[in-house]
Design a protein around this motif. Structure first.
Motif, PDB file in Angstrom:
ATOM      1  N   ASN A  73      66.865  29.656  20.284  1.00  0.00           N
ATOM      2  CA  ASN A  73      67.007  30.976  20.743  1.00  0.00           C
ATOM      3  C   ASN A  73      66.469  31.594  21.905  1.00  0.00           C
ATOM      4  OD1 ASN A  73      68.774  32.331  18.729  1.00  0.00           O
ATOM      5  ND2 ASN A  73      67.662  31.571  17.295  1.00  0.00           N
ATOM      6  N   ASN A  74      65.132  31.066  22.210  1.00  0.00           N
ATOM      7  CA  ASN A  74      64.401  31.350  23.252  1.00  0.00           C
ATOM      8  C   ASN A  74      64.918  30.528  24.822  1.00  0.00           C
ATOM      9  OD1 ASN A  74      63.512  28.948  22.767  1.00  0.00           O
ATOM     10  ND2 ASN A  74      61.192  29.558  22.534  1.00  0.00           N
ATOM     11  N   ASN A  75      65.891  29.629  24.576  1.00  0.00           N
ATOM     12  CA  ASN A  75      66.511  28.922  25.717  1.00  0.00           C
ATOM     13  C   ASN A  75      67.937  29.575  26.047  1.00  0.00           C
ATOM     14  OD1 ASN A  75      64.246  27.381  26.254  1.00  0.00           O
ATOM     15  ND2 ASN A  75      65.047  25.589  25.316  1.00  0.00           N
ATOM     16  N   ILE A  76      68.191  31.048  25.388  1.00  0.00           N
ATOM     17  CA  ILE A  76      69.463  31.498  25.594  1.00  0.00           C
ATOM     18  C   ILE A  76      69.305  32.801  26.106  1.00  0.00           C
ATOM     19  CG2 ILE A  76      71.573  32.350  24.797  1.00  0.00           C
ATOM     20  CD1 ILE A  76      71.278  30.042  22.389  1.00  0.00           C
ATOM     21  N   ILE A  77      69.640  32.872  27.308  1.00  0.00           N
ATOM     22  CA  ILE A  77      69.709  34.311  28.027  1.00  0.00           C
ATOM     23  C   ILE A  77      71.183  35.057  27.806  1.00  0.00           C
ATOM     24  CG2 ILE A  77      69.973  35.631  30.408  1.00  0.00           C
ATOM     25  CD1 ILE A  77      68.563  33.138  31.512  1.00  0.00           C
ATOM     26  N   SER A  78      71.020  36.199  26.877  1.00  0.00           N
ATOM     27  CA  SER A  78      72.121  36.754  26.277  1.00  0.00           C
ATOM     28  C   SER A  78      72.120  38.175  27.119  1.00  0.00           C
ATOM     29  CB  SER A  78      71.927  36.959  24.820  1.00  0.00           C
ATOM     30  OG  SER A  78      72.278  35.997  24.153  1.00  0.00           O
ATOM     31  N   LEU A  79      73.217  38.679  27.593  1.00  0.00           N
ATOM     32  CA  LEU A  79      73.642  39.615  28.172  1.00  0.00           C
ATOM     33  C   LEU A  79      74.935  40.518  27.686  1.00  0.00           C
ATOM     34  CD1 LEU A  79      73.018  38.872  32.157  1.00  0.00           C
ATOM     35  CD2 LEU A  79      71.378  39.830  30.574  1.00  0.00           C
ATOM     36  N   THR A  80      74.515  41.723  27.135  1.00  0.00           N
ATOM     37  CA  THR A  80      75.754  42.428  26.685  1.00  0.00           C
ATOM     38  C   THR A  80      75.905  43.805  27.721  1.00  0.00           C
ATOM     39  OG1 THR A  80      75.070  42.116  24.558  1.00  0.00           O
ATOM     40  CG2 THR A  80      76.424  44.054  25.009  1.00  0.00           C
ATOM     41  N   ASN A  81      77.022  43.791  28.340  1.00  0.00           N
ATOM     42  CA  ASN A  81      77.654  44.550  29.274  1.00  0.00           C
ATOM     43  C   ASN A  81      76.630  44.279  30.528  1.00  0.00           C
ATOM     44  OD1 ASN A  81      79.423  45.671  27.522  1.00  0.00           O
ATOM     45  ND2 ASN A  81      78.088  47.163  26.721  1.00  0.00           N
ATOM     46  N   ALA A  82      76.696  43.460  31.199  1.00  0.00           N
ATOM     47  CA  ALA A  82      75.978  43.099  32.291  1.00  0.00           C
ATOM     48  C   ALA A  82      76.096  43.913  33.315  1.00  0.00           C
ATOM     49  CB  ALA A  82      76.042  41.414  32.631  1.00  0.00           C
ATOM     50  N   SER A  83      75.187  44.080  34.214  1.00  0.00           N
ATOM     51  CA  SER A  83      75.569  44.608  35.489  1.00  0.00           C
ATOM     52  C   SER A  83      75.400  43.825  36.508  1.00  0.00           C
ATOM     53  CB  SER A  83      74.173  45.774  35.705  1.00  0.00           C
ATOM     54  OG  SER A  83      73.000  44.976  36.102  1.00  0.00           O
ATOM     55  N   TYR A  84      75.638  44.168  37.744  1.00  0.00           N
ATOM     56  CA  TYR A  84      75.671  43.641  39.046  1.00  0.00           C
ATOM     57  C   TYR A  84      74.358  42.992  39.293  1.00  0.00           C
ATOM     58  CZ  TYR A  84      76.047  42.339  44.106  1.00  0.00           C
ATOM     59  OH  TYR A  84      76.159  41.894  45.272  1.00  0.00           O
ATOM     60  N   ALA A  85      73.157  43.686  39.118  1.00  0.00           N
ATOM     61  CA  ALA A  85      71.914  43.320  39.348  1.00  0.00           C
ATOM     62  C   ALA A  85      71.662  42.033  38.430  1.00  0.00           C
ATOM     63  CB  ALA A  85      71.049  44.665  39.215  1.00  0.00           C
ATOM     64  N   GLN A  86      72.057  42.214  37.076  1.00  0.00           N
ATOM     65  CA  GLN A  86      71.782  41.176  36.214  1.00  0.00           C
ATOM     66  C   GLN A  86      72.277  39.894  36.578  1.00  0.00           C
ATOM     67  OE1 GLN A  86      72.838  43.742  32.808  1.00  0.00           O
ATOM     68  NE2 GLN A  86      70.540  43.209  32.075  1.00  0.00           N
ATOM     69  N   PHE A  87      73.733  39.843  36.937  1.00  0.00           N
ATOM     70  CA  PHE A  87      74.368  38.839  37.358  1.00  0.00           C
ATOM     71  C   PHE A  87      73.436  38.256  38.370  1.00  0.00           C
ATOM     72  CE2 PHE A  87      77.977  39.942  35.112  1.00  0.00           C
ATOM     73  CZ  PHE A  87      78.969  38.779  35.223  1.00  0.00           C
ATOM     74  N   ARG A  88      72.990  38.956  39.509  1.00  0.00           N
ATOM     75  CA  ARG A  88      72.485  38.384  40.674  1.00  0.00           C
ATOM     76  C   ARG A  88      70.854  37.777  40.168  1.00  0.00           C
ATOM     77  NH1 ARG A  88      73.396  40.298  45.905  1.00  0.00           N
ATOM     78  NH2 ARG A  88      71.281  40.634  46.414  1.00  0.00           N
ATOM     79  N   GLU A  89      70.279  38.490  39.308  1.00  0.00           N
ATOM     80  CA  GLU A  89      69.087  37.980  38.657  1.00  0.00           C
ATOM     81  C   GLU A  89      69.100  36.607  38.065  1.00  0.00           C
ATOM     82  OE1 GLU A  89      65.497  39.540  35.595  1.00  0.00           O
ATOM     83  OE2 GLU A  89      67.454  40.649  35.652  1.00  0.00           O
ATOM     84  N   VAL A  90      70.162  36.364  37.303  1.00  0.00           N
ATOM     85  CA  VAL A  90      70.270  35.354  36.352  1.00  0.00           C
ATOM     86  C   VAL A  90      70.976  34.143  37.211  1.00  0.00           C
ATOM     87  CG1 VAL A  90      71.578  34.143  34.478  1.00  0.00           C
ATOM     88  CG2 VAL A  90      70.574  36.626  34.391  1.00  0.00           C
ATOM     89  N   PHE A  91      71.965  34.404  37.889  1.00  0.00           N
ATOM     90  CA  PHE A  91      72.474  33.344  38.955  1.00  0.00           C
ATOM     91  C   PHE A  91      72.094  33.216  39.989  1.00  0.00           C
ATOM     92  CE2 PHE A  91      75.658  34.506  35.298  1.00  0.00           C
ATOM     93  CZ  PHE A  91      75.293  33.271  34.512  1.00  0.00           C
ATOM     94  N   PRO A 148      81.327  42.904  36.814  1.00  0.00           N
ATOM     95  CA  PRO A 148      79.993  43.573  36.043  1.00  0.00           C
ATOM     96  C   PRO A 148      80.340  44.798  35.618  1.00  0.00           C
ATOM     97  CG  PRO A 148      79.025  42.620  38.098  1.00  0.00           C
ATOM     98  CD  PRO A 148      80.892  42.474  38.260  1.00  0.00           C
ATOM     99  N   THR A 149      79.795  45.497  34.636  1.00  0.00           N
ATOM    100  CA  THR A 149      80.083  46.710  33.992  1.00  0.00           C
ATOM    101  C   THR A 149      79.929  48.059  34.849  1.00  0.00           C
ATOM    102  OG1 THR A 149      78.110  46.839  32.895  1.00  0.00           O
ATOM    103  CG2 THR A 149      79.661  45.846  31.615  1.00  0.00           C
ATOM    104  N   ASP A 150      79.268  47.715  36.007  1.00  0.00           N
ATOM    105  CA  ASP A 150      79.033  48.963  36.844  1.00  0.00           C
ATOM    106  C   ASP A 150      79.833  48.522  38.338  1.00  0.00           C
ATOM    107  OD1 ASP A 150      77.320  46.661  37.680  1.00  0.00           O
ATOM    108  OD2 ASP A 150      75.564  47.712  38.267  1.00  0.00           O
ATOM    109  N   CYS A 151      80.740  47.586  37.989  1.00  0.00           N
ATOM    110  CA  CYS A 151      81.499  47.237  39.286  1.00  0.00           C
ATOM    111  C   CYS A 151      82.888  48.317  39.529  1.00  0.00           C
ATOM    112  CB  CYS A 151      82.172  46.010  38.976  1.00  0.00           C
ATOM    113  SG  CYS A 151      83.370  45.436  40.233  1.00  0.00           S
ATOM    114  N   ASN A 152      83.171  48.427  40.850  1.00  0.00           N
ATOM    115  CA  ASN A 152      84.170  49.164  41.241  1.00  0.00           C
ATOM    116  C   ASN A 152      85.287  48.016  41.671  1.00  0.00           C
ATOM    117  OD1 ASN A 152      86.312  50.483  42.107  1.00  0.00           O
ATOM    118  ND2 ASN A 152      85.116  51.711  43.428  1.00  0.00           N
ATOM    119  N   PRO A 153      86.290  47.961  40.896  1.00  0.00           N
ATOM    120  CA  PRO A 153      87.324  46.468  41.072  1.00  0.00           C
ATOM    121  C   PRO A 153      87.843  46.782  42.651  1.00  0.00           C
ATOM    122  CG  PRO A 153      87.520  47.221  38.754  1.00  0.00           C
ATOM    123  CD  PRO A 153      86.461  48.375  39.552  1.00  0.00           C
TER     124      PRO A 153
END
Length: 330
Positions: free
Chosen positions: A118-136, A177-182
């Motif tokens: 479990n502690n080797n899984i990064i789980s994101l619900t309704n991930a923002s643009y900043a979270q995508f950048r932070e993780v990847f 991301p959930t705060d994206c403007n398509p």
């Protein structure tokens, strides 16, 4: 305490108070389902050395994919990122009905079936643009949060359920991301190609990406994410195939990814989970290879989508990667 409620999603508010601390209040979102009677068969598979049966029901009936088989494994050399983007903040962007559920159940397969801690899984619900950048990571800095957890020889799994969208000028694909403007996807979306390039820089050559999203700009509800754009412009280039990355995608680049309301998942996720249960094990050797999973998805998904759309929609899943790799061993 006895509760009565109709099947569906509901929220439970939990409050705790005690003199030694200020208190705790949490809102928990739960799914309530009608109990399904399921037969789990053992010892009925012909041609199998172990005689070990498939989990779940078979045939045309609904397969109960929501209970991941616990195979008692532990894999300390595996890391995953699981993202479910259901609810979007930008006005006019519809929800992805089963995205959170897809992600939550997929995560249970990673832990119970594949043995990832479990502690080797990064789980994101309704991930923002900043979270995508932070993780990847970004174009300038590829060493994101995921990079810091991966070592040589590790297995890496990425799962995403949510919206995708195209850049209508360059015809490239973006996660939404959930705060994206398509309509401003270059500025507020996360490029699929950037994710793949940064994943290729991880200190491992064993990366699996599973994406239940479409990048055509159209939704399951036949709405367009990008307003005032001709459908003729929503054409995509194929993502660059990078060595060491196996990429499963829900649909071809100009198609829509459909929901399977009866199964309460995206169609793609539903059959991917069914495949992990053993339904993709065509040669009955108690292993599901990437090639077997690809063949199973391509067999099942187009027919199911044609059925639920009364023949009005096509969906063809895609795969790029090493077909000989093994996803699950029973």
């Amino acid at each position: 305490i006895t509760w009565s409620a109709k099947p569906g999603t509901f929220q439970m508010i939990v409050e705790m108070e005690q003199s030694v601390f200020s208190g705790l209040k949490r809102t928990i979102t739960l799914d309530l389902e009608e109990e399904k009677i399921e037969a789990v068969q053992f010892g009925t598979r012909t041609g199998s050395a172990s005689g070990f049966g498939k989990f779940g029901s078979s045939g045309a009936a609904i397969i109960n994919v929501d209970v991941a088989p616990n195979l008692g494994k532990t894999n300390d050399k595996a890391v995953a990122v699981v993202i479910g983007n259901r609810k979007y903040r930008t006005k006019g962007v519809p929800i992805v009905e089963y995205a959170e559920r897809d992600a939550r159940i997929f995560r249970s397969y990673l832990t119970r079936t594949l043995g990832i801690r479990n502690n080797n899984i990064i789980s994101l619900t309704n991930a923002s643009y900043a979270q995508f950048r932070e993780v990847f990571g970004t174009e300038e800095e590829y060493k994101g949060k995921l990079f810091s957890r991966v070592k040589k020889g590790y297995k890496v799994f990425i799962f995403y359920s949510g919206h995708g969208a195209p850049d209508v000028d360059e015809h490239t694909a973006y996660f939404v991301p959930t705060d994206c403007n398509p309509s401003e996807i270059k500025l507020t979306g996360y490029p699929v190609d950037l994710m793949l390039k940064n994943l290729a820089k991880l200190p491992t050559d064993d990366v699996t990406v599973v994406v239940d999203a479409c990048f055509s700009g159209k939704t399951d509800q036949d709405e367009f994410l990008i307003k005032d754009i001709s459908p003729a412009l929503l054409k995509l280039k194929n993502p660059e195939v990078i060595k060491g990355i196996s990429f499963f995608s829900a649909s071809e680049k100009d198609q829509v990814s459909s929901w399977y309301r009866e199964g309460r998942h995206g169609v793609f996720t539903y059959f991917f989970l069914a495949g992990m249960l053993g339904h993709a094990d065509k040669n009955e050797d108690n292993k599901v290879s990437y090639g077997e999973m690809d063949a199973y998805l391509k067999e099942k998904i187009p027919d199911k989508v044609s059925e639920i759309s009364s023949g009005q929609r096509e969906q063809n899943p895609t795969f790029n990667g090493d077909e000989s790799k093994i996803l699950v061993k029973y």
